[in-house]
Write a protein that holds these residues in place. Structure first.
Motif, PDB file in Angstrom:
ATOM      1  N   TYR A 132      -7.063  -6.605   0.810  1.00  0.00           N
ATOM      2  CA  TYR A 132      -7.730  -5.986   1.959  1.00  0.00           C
ATOM      3  C   TYR A 132      -9.124  -6.567   2.161  1.00  0.00           C
ATOM      4  O   TYR A 132      -9.553  -6.784   3.294  1.00  0.00           O
ATOM      5  CB  TYR A 132      -7.843  -4.470   1.783  1.00  0.00           C
ATOM      6  CG  TYR A 132      -6.613  -3.707   2.184  1.00  0.00           C
ATOM      7  CD1 TYR A 132      -6.045  -3.855   3.438  1.00  0.00           C
ATOM      8  CD2 TYR A 132      -6.034  -2.802   1.311  1.00  0.00           C
ATOM      9  CE1 TYR A 132      -4.931  -3.142   3.804  1.00  0.00           C
ATOM     10  CE2 TYR A 132      -4.916  -2.077   1.671  1.00  0.00           C
ATOM     11  CZ  TYR A 132      -4.368  -2.254   2.918  1.00  0.00           C
ATOM     12  OH  TYR A 132      -3.265  -1.544   3.284  1.00  0.00           O
ATOM     13  N   HIS A 154       0.827  -1.205   0.000  1.00  0.00           N
ATOM     14  CA  HIS A 154       0.000   0.000   0.000  1.00  0.00           C
ATOM     15  C   HIS A 154       0.865   1.261   0.000  1.00  0.00           C
ATOM     16  O   HIS A 154       0.616   2.193  -0.769  1.00  0.00           O
ATOM     17  CB  HIS A 154      -0.924  -0.013   1.211  1.00  0.00           C
ATOM     18  CG  HIS A 154      -2.014   0.994   1.125  1.00  0.00           C
ATOM     19  ND1 HIS A 154      -3.276   0.743   1.554  1.00  0.00           N
ATOM     20  CD2 HIS A 154      -2.052   2.270   0.664  1.00  0.00           C
ATOM     21  CE1 HIS A 154      -4.036   1.800   1.354  1.00  0.00           C
ATOM     22  NE2 HIS A 154      -3.308   2.748   0.825  1.00  0.00           N
ATOM     23  N   PHE A 174      -7.390   1.996   7.167  1.00  0.00           N
ATOM     24  CA  PHE A 174      -6.791   0.718   7.530  1.00  0.00           C
ATOM     25  C   PHE A 174      -6.103   0.802   8.883  1.00  0.00           C
ATOM     26  O   PHE A 174      -6.271  -0.080   9.738  1.00  0.00           O
ATOM     27  CB  PHE A 174      -5.800   0.269   6.456  1.00  0.00           C
ATOM     28  CG  PHE A 174      -4.993  -0.926   6.847  1.00  0.00           C
ATOM     29  CD1 PHE A 174      -5.582  -2.170   6.962  1.00  0.00           C
ATOM     30  CD2 PHE A 174      -3.642  -0.805   7.112  1.00  0.00           C
ATOM     31  CE1 PHE A 174      -4.835  -3.288   7.335  1.00  0.00           C
ATOM     32  CE2 PHE A 174      -2.895  -1.901   7.474  1.00  0.00           C
ATOM     33  CZ  PHE A 174      -3.490  -3.145   7.584  1.00  0.00           C
ATOM     34  N   PHE A 212     -14.055  -1.574   3.718  1.00  0.00           N
ATOM     35  CA  PHE A 212     -13.977  -0.169   3.307  1.00  0.00           C
ATOM     36  C   PHE A 212     -12.590   0.158   2.762  1.00  0.00           C
ATOM     37  O   PHE A 212     -12.460   0.860   1.763  1.00  0.00           O
ATOM     38  CB  PHE A 212     -14.346   0.755   4.470  1.00  0.00           C
ATOM     39  CG  PHE A 212     -14.437   2.192   4.069  1.00  0.00           C
ATOM     40  CD1 PHE A 212     -15.507   2.646   3.324  1.00  0.00           C
ATOM     41  CD2 PHE A 212     -13.437   3.088   4.417  1.00  0.00           C
ATOM     42  CE1 PHE A 212     -15.588   3.980   2.927  1.00  0.00           C
ATOM     43  CE2 PHE A 212     -13.515   4.415   4.037  1.00  0.00           C
ATOM     44  CZ  PHE A 212     -14.595   4.861   3.288  1.00  0.00           C
ATOM     45  N   THR A 213     -11.567  -0.357   3.414  1.00  0.00           N
ATOM     46  CA  THR A 213     -10.197  -0.134   2.961  1.00  0.00           C
ATOM     47  C   THR A 213      -9.999  -0.711   1.567  1.00  0.00           C
ATOM     48  O   THR A 213      -9.434  -0.066   0.687  1.00  0.00           O
ATOM     49  CB  THR A 213      -9.207  -0.770   3.950  1.00  0.00           C
ATOM     50  OG1 THR A 213      -9.434  -0.214   5.243  1.00  0.00           O
ATOM     51  CG2 THR A 213      -7.782  -0.530   3.539  1.00  0.00           C
ATOM     52  N   SER A 239      -7.748   5.282   2.239  1.00  0.00           N
ATOM     53  CA  SER A 239      -7.723   3.844   2.471  1.00  0.00           C
ATOM     54  C   SER A 239      -6.660   3.468   3.507  1.00  0.00           C
ATOM     55  O   SER A 239      -6.912   2.648   4.397  1.00  0.00           O
ATOM     56  CB  SER A 239      -7.456   3.130   1.148  1.00  0.00           C
ATOM     57  OG  SER A 239      -7.334   1.757   1.330  1.00  0.00           O
ATOM     58  N   PHE A 243      -8.075   8.719  -2.585  1.00  0.00           N
ATOM     59  CA  PHE A 243      -8.694   7.448  -2.191  1.00  0.00           C
ATOM     60  C   PHE A 243      -7.678   6.497  -1.569  1.00  0.00           C
ATOM     61  O   PHE A 243      -7.971   5.829  -0.568  1.00  0.00           O
ATOM     62  CB  PHE A 243      -9.365   6.764  -3.392  1.00  0.00           C
ATOM     63  CG  PHE A 243     -10.769   7.188  -3.636  1.00  0.00           C
ATOM     64  CD1 PHE A 243     -11.756   6.976  -2.685  1.00  0.00           C
ATOM     65  CD2 PHE A 243     -11.133   7.792  -4.825  1.00  0.00           C
ATOM     66  CE1 PHE A 243     -13.057   7.363  -2.908  1.00  0.00           C
ATOM     67  CE2 PHE A 243     -12.431   8.191  -5.069  1.00  0.00           C
ATOM     68  CZ  PHE A 243     -13.403   7.978  -4.099  1.00  0.00           C
ATOM     69  N   SER A 244      -6.485   6.439  -2.123  1.00  0.00           N
ATOM     70  CA  SER A 244      -5.465   5.558  -1.564  1.00  0.00           C
ATOM     71  C   SER A 244      -5.012   6.043  -0.186  1.00  0.00           C
ATOM     72  O   SER A 244      -4.767   5.233   0.714  1.00  0.00           O
ATOM     73  CB  SER A 244      -4.281   5.456  -2.519  1.00  0.00           C
ATOM     74  OG  SER A 244      -3.394   4.469  -2.096  1.00  0.00           O
ATOM     75  N   CYS A 276     -11.887   1.354  -1.105  1.00  0.00           N
ATOM     76  CA  CYS A 276     -11.181   2.608  -1.411  1.00  0.00           C
ATOM     77  C   CYS A 276      -9.987   2.348  -2.336  1.00  0.00           C
ATOM     78  O   CYS A 276      -9.734   3.117  -3.267  1.00  0.00           O
ATOM     79  CB  CYS A 276     -10.711   3.289  -0.134  1.00  0.00           C
ATOM     80  SG  CYS A 276     -11.998   4.172   0.744  1.00  0.00           S
ATOM     81  N   GLN A 277      -9.264   1.270  -2.097  1.00  0.00           N
ATOM     82  CA  GLN A 277      -8.139   0.921  -2.969  1.00  0.00           C
ATOM     83  C   GLN A 277      -8.621   0.591  -4.384  1.00  0.00           C
ATOM     84  O   GLN A 277      -7.985   0.970  -5.367  1.00  0.00           O
ATOM     85  CB  GLN A 277      -7.366  -0.269  -2.401  1.00  0.00           C
ATOM     86  CG  GLN A 277      -6.399   0.085  -1.320  1.00  0.00           C
ATOM     87  CD  GLN A 277      -5.252   0.930  -1.802  1.00  0.00           C
ATOM     88  OE1 GLN A 277      -5.347   2.151  -1.813  1.00  0.00           O
ATOM     89  NE2 GLN A 277      -4.174   0.305  -2.189  1.00  0.00           N
ATOM     90  N   GLY A 320      -6.307  -3.939  -3.045  1.00  0.00           N
ATOM     91  CA  GLY A 320      -7.729  -3.836  -2.713  1.00  0.00           C
ATOM     92  C   GLY A 320      -8.359  -5.186  -2.476  1.00  0.00           C
ATOM     93  O   GLY A 320      -9.101  -5.386  -1.508  1.00  0.00           O
TER      94      GLY A 320
END
Length: 165
Positions: free
Chosen positions: A158, A12, A84, A99-100, A80, A76-77, A103-104, A155
């Motif tokens: 996650y 990430h 996280f 959700f994390t 995220s 967004f990253s 977002c990724q 993503g």
């Protein structure tokens, strides 16, 4: 499990750094190494002073779309990653990082859209007096494309990652 967690977090952070560099650095299109264009500026290397002379890019709808999409991908990253970290310390045992992951995946879609628009509409975006045949894509453009599968992979990781004690 700790190694998987460290791997996902490292992936990430690397992807976030690559996205940031692709958005802010000045090498989306390069002519002969002495002139380049990015999302924000057109720059020319001045041999006499040894510096880059930059002017703002001419705004058009396609360039603005690429700018907005790349900035949204970074946002967004970043969100995220912050979510996280928050979920890592507050989520109950057995929880999933939905959700994390979403977002990724949204960040991946934004970066994909930006790179695709730049690929398909570079003539309209660059609006440069130099011939595009003498130039080539720069490393920031390539970084944007490399980020897409990395963002998608992180993503998906996650979404399937479950918090354990």
């Amino acid at each position: 499990m700790p190694y998987l967690l460290m791997f996902v977090m490292l992936l990430h952070l690397i992807t976030l750094a690559m996205l940031f560099i692709a958005t802010m650095e000045k090498s989306w299109w390069v002519w002969d190494g002495l002139e380049n264009s990015d999302l924000w500026y057109n720059c020319m290397f001045d041999n006499s002073s040894g510096t880059w002379l930059c002017a703002s890019s001419k705004e058009n709808e396609w360039l603005q779309a690429v700018q907005v999409l790349m900035v949204l991908a970074v946002v967004f990253s970043s969100i995220s990653f912050l979510v996280f970290l928050g979920q890592l310390f507050t989520m109950s045992k057995g929880g999933l990082f939905y959700f994390t992951g979403l977002c990724q995946i949204f960040a991946a879609l934004m970066a994909f859209s930006a790179a695709l628009i730049y690929t398909l509409h570079r003539e309209k975006i660059l609006q440069h007096n130099k011939d595009l045949i003498t130039g080539h894509y720069g490393y920031c453009f390539i970084l944007a494309w490399v980020c897409v599968p990395l963002l998608l992979c992180s993503g998906v990781l996650y979404i399937h990652l479950r918090k354990k004690e």
